[in-house]
Design a protein around this motif. Structure first.
Motif, mmCIF file in Angstrom:
data_model
loop_
_atom_site.group_PDB
_atom_site.id
_atom_site.type_symbol
_atom_site.label_atom_id
_atom_site.label_comp_id
_atom_site.label_asym_id
_atom_site.label_seq_id
_atom_site.Cartn_x
_atom_site.Cartn_y
_atom_site.Cartn_z
ATOM 1 N N VAL A 10 -3.050 -11.798 2.456
ATOM 2 C CA VAL A 10 -1.952 -10.930 2.896
ATOM 3 C C VAL A 10 -1.785 -11.104 4.393
ATOM 4 O O VAL A 10 -2.687 -10.767 5.167
ATOM 5 C CB VAL A 10 -2.226 -9.446 2.566
ATOM 6 C CG1 VAL A 10 -0.994 -8.603 2.903
ATOM 7 C CG2 VAL A 10 -2.598 -9.278 1.103
ATOM 8 N N SER A 12 1.232 -11.208 7.845
ATOM 9 C CA SER A 12 2.545 -10.757 8.321
ATOM 10 C C SER A 12 3.401 -11.974 8.673
ATOM 11 O O SER A 12 3.356 -12.472 9.790
ATOM 12 C CB SER A 12 2.378 -9.849 9.547
ATOM 13 O OG SER A 12 1.631 -8.707 9.218
ATOM 14 N N CYS A 33 11.490 -8.186 3.401
ATOM 15 C CA CYS A 33 11.207 -8.370 4.819
ATOM 16 C C CYS A 33 12.485 -8.673 5.588
ATOM 17 O O CYS A 33 13.500 -9.066 5.014
ATOM 18 C CB CYS A 33 10.208 -9.502 5.018
ATOM 19 S SG CYS A 33 8.646 -9.244 4.140
ATOM 20 N N TYR A 72 0.731 -13.327 0.075
ATOM 21 C CA TYR A 72 1.873 -12.435 0.164
ATOM 22 C C TYR A 72 2.220 -12.114 1.618
ATOM 23 O O TYR A 72 1.384 -12.214 2.515
ATOM 24 C CB TYR A 72 1.581 -11.113 -0.554
ATOM 25 C CG TYR A 72 1.397 -11.232 -2.048
ATOM 26 C CD1 TYR A 72 2.460 -11.036 -2.922
ATOM 27 C CD2 TYR A 72 0.144 -11.531 -2.591
ATOM 28 C CE1 TYR A 72 2.297 -11.132 -4.296
ATOM 29 C CE2 TYR A 72 -0.031 -11.636 -3.960
ATOM 30 C CZ TYR A 72 1.044 -11.429 -4.812
ATOM 31 O OH TYR A 72 0.877 -11.526 -6.162
ATOM 32 N N ASP A 73 3.452 -11.702 1.813
ATOM 33 C CA ASP A 73 3.955 -11.269 3.119
ATOM 34 C C ASP A 73 3.891 -9.750 3.175
ATOM 35 O O ASP A 73 4.468 -9.066 2.325
ATOM 36 C CB ASP A 73 5.400 -11.746 3.284
ATOM 37 C CG ASP A 73 5.959 -11.497 4.680
ATOM 38 O OD1 ASP A 73 5.264 -10.864 5.492
ATOM 39 O OD2 ASP A 73 7.092 -11.936 4.942
ATOM 40 N N SER A 74 3.188 -9.208 4.183
ATOM 41 C CA SER A 74 3.108 -7.752 4.321
ATOM 42 C C SER A 74 4.233 -7.193 5.173
ATOM 43 O O SER A 74 4.384 -5.974 5.283
ATOM 44 C CB SER A 74 1.765 -7.355 4.956
ATOM 45 O OG SER A 74 1.735 -7.710 6.325
ATOM 46 N N ALA A 81 2.401 -3.584 2.324
ATOM 47 C CA ALA A 81 0.998 -3.934 2.133
ATOM 48 C C ALA A 81 0.387 -3.188 0.954
ATOM 49 O O ALA A 81 -0.365 -3.765 0.161
ATOM 50 C CB ALA A 81 0.208 -3.642 3.409
ATOM 51 N N VAL A 84 1.770 -4.681 -2.184
ATOM 52 C CA VAL A 84 1.096 -5.954 -2.441
ATOM 53 C C VAL A 84 -0.302 -5.732 -2.999
ATOM 54 O O VAL A 84 -0.760 -6.464 -3.877
ATOM 55 C CB VAL A 84 1.031 -6.793 -1.143
ATOM 56 C CG1 VAL A 84 0.046 -7.948 -1.297
ATOM 57 C CG2 VAL A 84 2.414 -7.337 -0.796
ATOM 58 N N ALA A 114 -5.303 -7.560 5.097
ATOM 59 C CA ALA A 114 -4.089 -8.015 5.778
ATOM 60 C C ALA A 114 -4.392 -8.395 7.232
ATOM 61 O O ALA A 114 -5.445 -8.055 7.757
ATOM 62 C CB ALA A 114 -3.048 -6.899 5.750
ATOM 63 N N ARG A 119 -2.612 -2.186 8.115
ATOM 64 C CA ARG A 119 -2.329 -2.543 6.719
ATOM 65 C C ARG A 119 -3.618 -2.700 5.921
ATOM 66 O O ARG A 119 -3.676 -2.361 4.740
ATOM 67 C CB ARG A 119 -1.523 -3.842 6.650
ATOM 68 C CG ARG A 119 -0.031 -3.660 6.834
ATOM 69 C CD ARG A 119 0.370 -3.663 8.279
ATOM 70 N NE ARG A 119 0.135 -4.969 8.896
ATOM 71 C CZ ARG A 119 0.143 -5.170 10.212
ATOM 72 N NH1 ARG A 119 0.357 -4.158 11.029
ATOM 73 N NH2 ARG A 119 -0.062 -6.355 10.724
ATOM 74 N N SER A 120 -4.681 -3.192 6.563
ATOM 75 C CA SER A 120 -5.944 -3.387 5.866
ATOM 76 C C SER A 120 -6.514 -2.064 5.377
ATOM 77 O O SER A 120 -6.999 -1.952 4.248
ATOM 78 C CB SER A 120 -6.958 -4.080 6.788
ATOM 79 O OG SER A 120 -6.514 -5.367 7.135
ATOM 80 N N MET A 123 -4.401 -0.803 2.475
ATOM 81 C CA MET A 123 -4.671 -1.546 1.239
ATOM 82 C C MET A 123 -6.004 -1.146 0.639
ATOM 83 O O MET A 123 -6.130 -1.026 -0.583
ATOM 84 C CB MET A 123 -4.639 -3.041 1.529
ATOM 85 C CG MET A 123 -3.256 -3.597 1.843
ATOM 86 S SD MET A 123 -3.289 -5.384 2.103
ATOM 87 C CE MET A 123 -3.824 -5.934 0.490
#
Length: 272
Positions: A10, A12, A33, A72-74, A81, A84, A114, A119-120, A123
């Motif tokens: 994951v 950005s 996005c 994946y794109d966060s 995120a 995802v 991520a 985001r981490s 998630m």
């Protein structure tokens, strides 16, 4: 890419999520996005692919086992995120899986990212985004502190500073992480009294630079993400389209001829 064991990634690839004002009378559109490609996130993902290919091509590391990946794109967004995270734990979703390289739908066994702490954390907890405004500008403005320590990603820091620039707070000393304190784009926030941070010591990963530069139009065409990067970098279209004034790429484009700034963004993973 399919494999006996699948690793999730994951990153950005974009700095922003396309925001829609919901009227709650129709079904919300899928998250998407916005903005141009963030070559730093692209660089991270390519490094992950490089590492997996090195493992798969080795006869000593995991013999008889093939690693696969889902990347994946966060959008540098907590909402995306978290979305995802559910895709990685519950199988592929047609909205995210637009290619034909993955046929399996089992959950991944490990996740890289991520590429940002915010985001981490989101998630890891797998909590839904409630869109409750807070997190932080007014607190900084009211605070009597003279120093602000911001261990935060570039995308999140830009959002914070853009909000603070609407009504600048008293001058303070900023201490930052390498991700944003070395970003030249931060120089536009002139209200910062000063900033000090830490850079990561450079090193060289054998073979990674050549791998990142080993891109041709035929290889790029297999990946929607690399296609977007290629078209932005060379200002041309791999496929003719009436929706843009860009000319069709003629096949002579060479990634090694890109201006130094763009090329450095793509390959500088080999220096970290």
């Amino acid at each position: 890419m399919d494999g006996d064991y699948v690793i999730g990634g994951v990153f950005s690839f974009h700095y922003y999520m396309h925001t829609v004002k919901h009227n709650y009378t129709t079904m919300p559109e899928p998250l998407s996005c916005a903005g141009s490609i963030n070559s730093r996130g692209l660089r991270f993902s390519r490094a992950m692919v490089f590492a997996i290919e090195q493992i798969n091509n080795s006869t000593k590391l995991l013999p008889g086992i093939k690693l696969g990946y889902e990347i994946y794109d966060s959008c540098a967004s907590v909402s995306v995120a978290v979305n995802v995270a559910f895709q990685l734990s519950g199988g592929l979703d047609p909205v995210f899986n637009t290619g034909d390289k993955c046929s399996q739908s089992g959950m991944v066994l490990a996740v890289v990212g991520a590429s940002g702490s915010t985001r981490s954390i989101s998630m890891s907890r797998i909590i839904g985004p409630f869109n409750i405004p807070q997190r932080v500008a007014d607190v900084i403005r009211r605070s009597t502190a003279k120093v602000v320590v911001a261990f935060i990603s570039t995308g999140d820091m830009k959002i914070l500073l853009e909000e603070l620039s609407r009504k600048p707070s008293p001058p303070r000393q900023w201490i930052g992480s390498e991700s944003w304190v070395t970003d030249r784009d931060m120089l536009r926030f002139s209200f910062l009294a000063g900033a000090i941070g830490f850079g990561i010591e450079k090193s060289v990963i054998p073979g990674l630079r050549d791998f990142l530069l080993d891109l041709s139009p035929s290889k790029v065409a297999d990946s929607p993400l690399l296609t977007m990067f290629w078209e932005e970098a060379f200002n041309c279209r791999l496929v003719k389209s009436e929706a843009t004034d860009r000319s069709v790429c003629d096949g002579t484009e060479d990634i090694k001829t890109l201006r130094a700034h763009t090329l450095t963004h793509l390959i500088s993973t080999s220096n970290h």
